[in-house]
Motif scaffolding. Sequence first.
Motif, PDB file in Angstrom:
ATOM      1  N   LEU A  89      23.651   3.631  -6.725  1.00 52.36           N
ATOM      2  CA  LEU A  89      22.651   4.397  -5.985  1.00 52.36           C
ATOM      3  C   LEU A  89      21.871   3.513  -5.027  1.00 52.36           C
ATOM      4  CD1 LEU A  89      21.127   7.065  -5.541  1.00 52.36           C
ATOM      5  CD2 LEU A  89      19.703   6.489  -7.517  1.00 52.36           C
ATOM      6  N   ALA A  90      21.660   2.247  -5.409  1.00 50.90           N
ATOM      7  CA  ALA A  90      20.932   1.314  -4.547  1.00 50.90           C
ATOM      8  C   ALA A  90      21.728   0.959  -3.296  1.00 50.90           C
ATOM      9  CB  ALA A  90      20.588   0.045  -5.319  1.00 50.90           C
ATOM     10  N   ARG A  91      23.050   1.258  -3.312  1.00 47.96           N
ATOM     11  CA  ARG A  91      23.917   0.860  -2.207  1.00 47.96           C
ATOM     12  C   ARG A  91      24.553   2.044  -1.489  1.00 47.96           C
ATOM     13  NH1 ARG A  91      23.903  -2.695  -6.263  1.00 47.96           N
ATOM     14  NH2 ARG A  91      23.952  -4.933  -5.818  1.00 47.96           N
ATOM     15  N   THR A  92      24.134   3.254  -1.818  1.00 47.30           N
ATOM     16  CA  THR A  92      24.650   4.434  -1.127  1.00 47.30           C
ATOM     17  C   THR A  92      23.543   5.472  -1.066  1.00 47.30           C
ATOM     18  OG1 THR A  92      26.503   6.004  -1.013  1.00 47.30           O
ATOM     19  CG2 THR A  92      25.560   5.595  -3.182  1.00 47.30           C
ATOM     20  N   VAL A 138      34.237  12.203   1.368  1.00 49.82           N
ATOM     21  CA  VAL A 138      32.840  11.798   1.201  1.00 49.82           C
ATOM     22  C   VAL A 138      32.651  10.306   1.442  1.00 49.82           C
ATOM     23  CG1 VAL A 138      30.989  11.534  -0.504  1.00 49.82           C
ATOM     24  CG2 VAL A 138      32.246  13.671  -0.370  1.00 49.82           C
ATOM     25  N   SER A 139      33.575   9.506   0.953  1.00 50.98           N
ATOM     26  CA  SER A 139      33.374   8.055   0.923  1.00 50.98           C
ATOM     27  C   SER A 139      33.864   7.329   2.168  1.00 50.98           C
ATOM     28  CB  SER A 139      34.075   7.456  -0.297  1.00 50.98           C
ATOM     29  OG  SER A 139      33.569   8.021  -1.482  1.00 50.98           O
ATOM     30  N   ASP A 150      29.711   3.462  -3.215  1.00 51.96           N
ATOM     31  CA  ASP A 150      30.619   4.562  -3.563  1.00 51.96           C
ATOM     32  C   ASP A 150      31.576   4.134  -4.682  1.00 51.96           C
ATOM     33  OD1 ASP A 150      29.392   5.913  -1.498  1.00 51.96           O
ATOM     34  OD2 ASP A 150      30.955   5.435  -0.040  1.00 51.96           O
ATOM     35  N   LEU A 151      32.092   2.912  -4.584  1.00 45.99           N
ATOM     36  CA  LEU A 151      33.000   2.412  -5.619  1.00 45.99           C
ATOM     37  C   LEU A 151      32.298   2.295  -6.961  1.00 45.99           C
ATOM     38  CD1 LEU A 151      34.960  -0.366  -3.674  1.00 45.99           C
ATOM     39  CD2 LEU A 151      35.830   1.845  -4.446  1.00 45.99           C
ATOM     40  N   CYS A 156      31.101   4.460 -12.394  1.00 49.31           N
ATOM     41  CA  CYS A 156      30.163   5.035 -13.365  1.00 49.31           C
ATOM     42  C   CYS A 156      30.696   6.361 -13.884  1.00 49.31           C
ATOM     43  CB  CYS A 156      28.773   5.198 -12.756  1.00 49.31           C
ATOM     44  SG  CYS A 156      28.387   6.818 -12.065  1.00 49.31           S
ATOM     45  N   ALA A 157      31.408   7.108 -13.029  1.00 49.06           N
ATOM     46  CA  ALA A 157      31.985   8.381 -13.456  1.00 49.06           C
ATOM     47  C   ALA A 157      32.986   8.165 -14.591  1.00 49.06           C
ATOM     48  CB  ALA A 157      32.656   9.081 -12.279  1.00 49.06           C
TER      49      ALA A 157
END
Length: 301
Positions: A89-92, A138-139, A150-151, A156-157
Amino acid sequence: MQESAIKKLAKPMLFAAAFIWGSSFFIMKNTLDAMPVQYLLAIRFTTGAVLLSVIFWKKWPMMGRDYLWRGAIIGACLYLAYSIQTYGLARTTPSKNAFLTAVYCVLVPFLYWIFAKVRPDRYHILAAVLCVTGVGLVSLNGELRVQSGDLLTLLCAVFYAAHIVAVAKVSPGKDIYLLTIFQFAFAALYAWIGGLLTETFPAAALADTNVLFALAYLGVMATTVALLFQNVGQIYSDPASASVILSLESVFGVLCSVLFAEDTVTPQMLLGFAFIFVAVLCSETKFAFFKKTRQNLNKAG
């Protein structure tokens, strides 16, 4: 509250849980400007563990040693999922983070195949194809390059899916609320250790009322209240409709990010969101609601 009243509130509770989780993406994003990841998660999970311990204090006599190792396993999966998601989240953007996280719904049947030898059906395979298409839209930017955030979100998913499979494997015969307390407690422990080893304690940030409000929202609403709403709502709702409602978390995540975080969404990303959302519906419901509608129309005719 009477059971009949709870049944009427079941679906509103599910909608509320989806909205709370969706709204937490941009709140997390803003909080990361002041709080390091590990301490943010440590405070969030500690709050959830303490509140659930107080709410369900009557269940403590049921506790045995086996709750410890079970909680340690699923707590580890939960901790890794949240940690990697937060670093991503900090990078997207919050909107991309919300929808890419939803990929876990598609991954669960394939991970379950590995551990339980239950083969995914055609709907799961179709969902995987739709999801991969959506992730690409999206990515990938104009240079056909995927951002590191995104990666990390996609990774995390995988751990969110692993968490669901782990819960399915270790929770049978155990009280789910008591087990949830232990998974939160162990996730908090892992985060505190991670913070002590890698980060500086954010004493100055904790003096900021905006940060304290965000931490309270994440710990109380996005962790404790949303979980309770989900558990109660799913008990009194059919699985198909419950999963459809909960999958709206990613939609609410985008809406809140656009409205409150001034997130920018391109037409290509919207198309990708649509593919991922349909993939989640396909994997979770197998489009059962379409079949019910067709059956009702046949009966009416």
